[in-house]
Design a protein around this motif. Structure first.
Motif, PDB file in Angstrom:
ATOM      1  N   TYR A 126    -129.727  10.454   5.839  1.00  0.00           N
ATOM      2  CA  TYR A 126    -130.171   9.374   4.953  1.00  0.00           C
ATOM      3  C   TYR A 126    -131.162   8.456   5.672  1.00  0.00           C
ATOM      4  O   TYR A 126    -132.112   7.962   5.066  1.00  0.00           O
ATOM      5  N   TYR A 127    -130.911   8.229   6.964  1.00  0.00           N
ATOM      6  CA  TYR A 127    -131.750   7.302   7.723  1.00  0.00           C
ATOM      7  C   TYR A 127    -132.870   7.999   8.493  1.00  0.00           C
ATOM      8  O   TYR A 127    -133.712   7.345   9.098  1.00  0.00           O
ATOM      9  N   PHE A 128    -132.851   9.330   8.496  1.00  0.00           N
ATOM     10  CA  PHE A 128    -133.858  10.077   9.246  1.00  0.00           C
ATOM     11  C   PHE A 128    -134.582  11.023   8.304  1.00  0.00           C
ATOM     12  O   PHE A 128    -134.057  11.436   7.278  1.00  0.00           O
ATOM     13  N   GLY A 129    -135.776  11.403   8.682  1.00  0.00           N
ATOM     14  CA  GLY A 129    -136.499  12.378   7.875  1.00  0.00           C
ATOM     15  C   GLY A 129    -137.004  11.784   6.579  1.00  0.00           C
ATOM     16  O   GLY A 129    -136.372  11.895   5.534  1.00  0.00           O
ATOM     17  N   GLY A 130    -138.112  11.101   6.636  1.00  0.00           N
ATOM     18  CA  GLY A 130    -138.715  10.556   5.432  1.00  0.00           C
ATOM     19  C   GLY A 130    -138.221   9.178   5.059  1.00  0.00           C
ATOM     20  O   GLY A 130    -138.739   8.545   4.153  1.00  0.00           O
ATOM     21  N   SER A 131    -137.233   8.699   5.775  1.00  0.00           N
ATOM     22  CA  SER A 131    -136.690   7.386   5.485  1.00  0.00           C
ATOM     23  C   SER A 131    -137.616   6.294   5.989  1.00  0.00           C
ATOM     24  O   SER A 131    -138.424   6.496   6.900  1.00  0.00           O
ATOM     25  N   THR A 132    -137.497   5.120   5.402  1.00  0.00           N
ATOM     26  CA  THR A 132    -138.259   3.964   5.886  1.00  0.00           C
ATOM     27  C   THR A 132    -137.457   3.168   6.912  1.00  0.00           C
ATOM     28  O   THR A 132    -137.884   2.106   7.336  1.00  0.00           O
ATOM     29  N   TYR A 133    -136.331   3.697   7.298  1.00  0.00           N
ATOM     30  CA  TYR A 133    -135.504   3.015   8.293  1.00  0.00           C
ATOM     31  C   TYR A 133    -136.335   2.773   9.563  1.00  0.00           C
ATOM     32  O   TYR A 133    -137.049   3.652  10.030  1.00  0.00           O
ATOM     33  N   GLN A 134    -136.212   1.596  10.122  1.00  0.00           N
ATOM     34  CA  GLN A 134    -137.122   1.208  11.211  1.00  0.00           C
ATOM     35  C   GLN A 134    -136.917   2.026  12.480  1.00  0.00           C
ATOM     36  O   GLN A 134    -137.822   2.099  13.310  1.00  0.00           O
ATOM     37  N   TYR A 135    -135.757   2.622  12.665  1.00  0.00           N
ATOM     38  CA  TYR A 135    -135.548   3.443  13.848  1.00  0.00           C
ATOM     39  C   TYR A 135    -135.515   4.930  13.487  1.00  0.00           C
ATOM     40  O   TYR A 135    -134.877   5.735  14.149  1.00  0.00           O
ATOM     41  N   ASN A 136    -136.211   5.275  12.421  1.00  0.00           N
ATOM     42  CA  ASN A 136    -136.344   6.659  12.008  1.00  0.00           C
ATOM     43  C   ASN A 136    -137.373   7.341  12.901  1.00  0.00           C
ATOM     44  O   ASN A 136    -138.556   7.412  12.582  1.00  0.00           O
ATOM     45  N   ASN A 137    -136.910   7.824  14.048  1.00  0.00           N
ATOM     46  CA  ASN A 137    -137.809   8.549  14.958  1.00  0.00           C
ATOM     47  C   ASN A 137    -136.996   9.587  15.724  1.00  0.00           C
ATOM     48  O   ASN A 137    -135.763   9.507  15.812  1.00  0.00           O
ATOM     49  N   THR A 138    -137.697  10.585  16.255  1.00  0.00           N
ATOM     50  CA  THR A 138    -136.990  11.714  16.865  1.00  0.00           C
ATOM     51  C   THR A 138    -136.244  11.319  18.134  1.00  0.00           C
ATOM     52  O   THR A 138    -135.243  11.942  18.475  1.00  0.00           O
ATOM     53  N   ALA A 139    -136.725  10.296  18.837  1.00  0.00           N
ATOM     54  CA  ALA A 139    -136.005   9.873  20.038  1.00  0.00           C
ATOM     55  C   ALA A 139    -134.645   9.273  19.672  1.00  0.00           C
ATOM     56  O   ALA A 139    -133.630   9.553  20.324  1.00  0.00           O
ATOM     57  N   GLU A 140    -134.617   8.463  18.633  1.00  0.00           N
ATOM     58  CA  GLU A 140    -133.343   7.889  18.207  1.00  0.00           C
ATOM     59  C   GLU A 140    -132.411   8.990  17.685  1.00  0.00           C
ATOM     60  O   GLU A 140    -131.194   8.937  17.895  1.00  0.00           O
ATOM     61  N   MET A 141    -132.970   9.987  17.031  1.00  0.00           N
ATOM     62  CA  MET A 141    -132.146  11.112  16.574  1.00  0.00           C
ATOM     63  C   MET A 141    -131.494  11.822  17.762  1.00  0.00           C
ATOM     64  O   MET A 141    -130.299  12.127  17.745  1.00  0.00           O
ATOM     65  N   GLN A 142    -132.299  12.070  18.803  1.00  0.00           N
ATOM     66  CA  GLN A 142    -131.747  12.735  19.992  1.00  0.00           C
ATOM     67  C   GLN A 142    -130.686  11.858  20.646  1.00  0.00           C
ATOM     68  O   GLN A 142    -129.651  12.351  21.109  1.00  0.00           O
ATOM     69  N   HIS A 143    -130.931  10.564  20.668  1.00  0.00           N
ATOM     70  CA  HIS A 143    -129.969   9.598  21.192  1.00  0.00           C
ATOM     71  C   HIS A 143    -128.636   9.730  20.439  1.00  0.00           C
ATOM     72  O   HIS A 143    -127.556   9.810  21.030  1.00  0.00           O
ATOM     73  N   VAL A 144    -128.733   9.766  19.115  1.00  0.00           N
ATOM     74  CA  VAL A 144    -127.528   9.808  18.279  1.00  0.00           C
ATOM     75  C   VAL A 144    -126.750  11.111  18.495  1.00  0.00           C
ATOM     76  O   VAL A 144    -125.539  11.092  18.750  1.00  0.00           O
ATOM     77  N   ILE A 145    -127.420  12.241  18.415  1.00  0.00           N
ATOM     78  CA  ILE A 145    -126.674  13.504  18.490  1.00  0.00           C
ATOM     79  C   ILE A 145    -126.102  13.698  19.896  1.00  0.00           C
ATOM     80  O   ILE A 145    -124.970  14.191  20.056  1.00  0.00           O
ATOM     81  N   CYS A 146    -126.848  13.282  20.907  1.00  0.00           N
ATOM     82  CA  CYS A 146    -126.347  13.371  22.285  1.00  0.00           C
ATOM     83  C   CYS A 146    -125.098  12.513  22.444  1.00  0.00           C
ATOM     84  O   CYS A 146    -124.093  12.942  23.027  1.00  0.00           O
ATOM     85  N   GLN A 147    -125.135  11.294  21.913  1.00  0.00           N
ATOM     86  CA  GLN A 147    -123.998  10.390  22.059  1.00  0.00           C
ATOM     87  C   GLN A 147    -122.765  10.889  21.315  1.00  0.00           C
ATOM     88  O   GLN A 147    -121.652  10.877  21.839  1.00  0.00           O
TER      89      GLN A 147
END
Ligand code: ZN
Ligand code: ZN
Length: 259
Positions: A126-147
């Protein structure tokens, strides 16, 4: 979900955790997979799509640098939306779980006080991939899945201040794809894993359901209940009593600034 955490349950958990050997600073309550030898291999079921696919592979190889554990990405055992657990391994999922307020969450099922029997990771598209969420970026995605994958080993955060400690186990917010701070584990995480898994157990919870385990209830799409623990800014913990001495522990990674 119907169940509401009571103070009594939280106290039980804390007492149980307190009775375990002293672990270093950021173990998640002393929880760990039971196993009879190191290094052990944990399967990560691939129920993710799109960009998450390569990120799961990266997280898996990053965490496998640990001296005590290896992870392998295997075919998913559930549907991304329901993301039901599979005994003895971790299912990693992605879907549009909606405007839940969280980017990712991790759940581990506990029996016998400290032993993890299965785990689930959900990454919220919902917050990634086409979202206007301000931290919608691939680095934050990697951060999330790693954590979230790191939580399923029994790791807690190194920091909840929002500062980057150079580990995905912190609450830093990646500002763009090129801001790759906090997208992988650091040496302290590997040291912590070595401490958590320094002992061996007489049996294993990996792949097989432990005998005598209480029936597992499938969690809802969201983690309901009363948060336990601190750091409401980015994370909350939830504890659900499954009966028979089993618990479900959930960590939710909130989406700051999301509306
Ligand atoms: Zn153990
Ligand atoms: Zn977390």
């Amino acid at each position: 979900m119907r169940r509401v955490l009571t103070v009594g349950l939280a106290t039980v958990l804390l007492l149980v955790a307190g009775a375990t050997p002293a672990f270093a600073a950021h173990s998640w309550g002393g929880y760990h997979w039971a196993r009879t030898a190191n290094p052990f291999t944990l399967k990560l079921g691939d129920n993710v799509s799109g960009l998450w696919d390569s990120m799961l592979v990266t997280a898996s190889s990053d965490w496998s640098r640990s001296t005590v554990l290896d992870t392998t990405v295997v075919a998913g055992g559930t549907s991304p939306r329901s993301c039901r657990p599979t005994s003895g391994r971790v299912e990693v999922c992605s879907a549009r779980y909606g405007n839940t307020g969280w980017l990712g969450l991790a759940q581990i099922w506990i029996t016998g006080g400290v032993h993890i029997t299965q785990g689930v990771v959900k990454n919220n598209d919902y917050y990634f991939g086409g979202s206007t969420y301000q931290y919608n970026n691939t680095a934050e995605m990697q951060h999330v899945i790693c954590q979230e994958v790191g939580h399923t080993f029994g790791l807690d955060h190194q920091s909840t201040s929002g500062a980057s400690l150079g580990t995905c186990m912190d609450y830093y917010k990646n500002t763009s794809a090129s801001d790759t701070q906090s997208t992988s584990p650091n040496q302290h995480d590997y040291d912590e894993l070595a401490a958590i898994y320094a002992h061996l157990d007489g049996s294993t919870t990996i792949r097989a359901a432990p005998s005598g385990a209480a029936p597992i209830r499938t969690p809802g799409a969201d983690a309901n209940g009363t948060p336990i623990g601190a750091s409401a800014a980015r994370g909350s913990w939830y504890l659900q009593d499954l009966g028979g001495g089993s618990f479900l522990l959930t960590h939710v990674y909130w989406a700051p600034g999301a509306s």
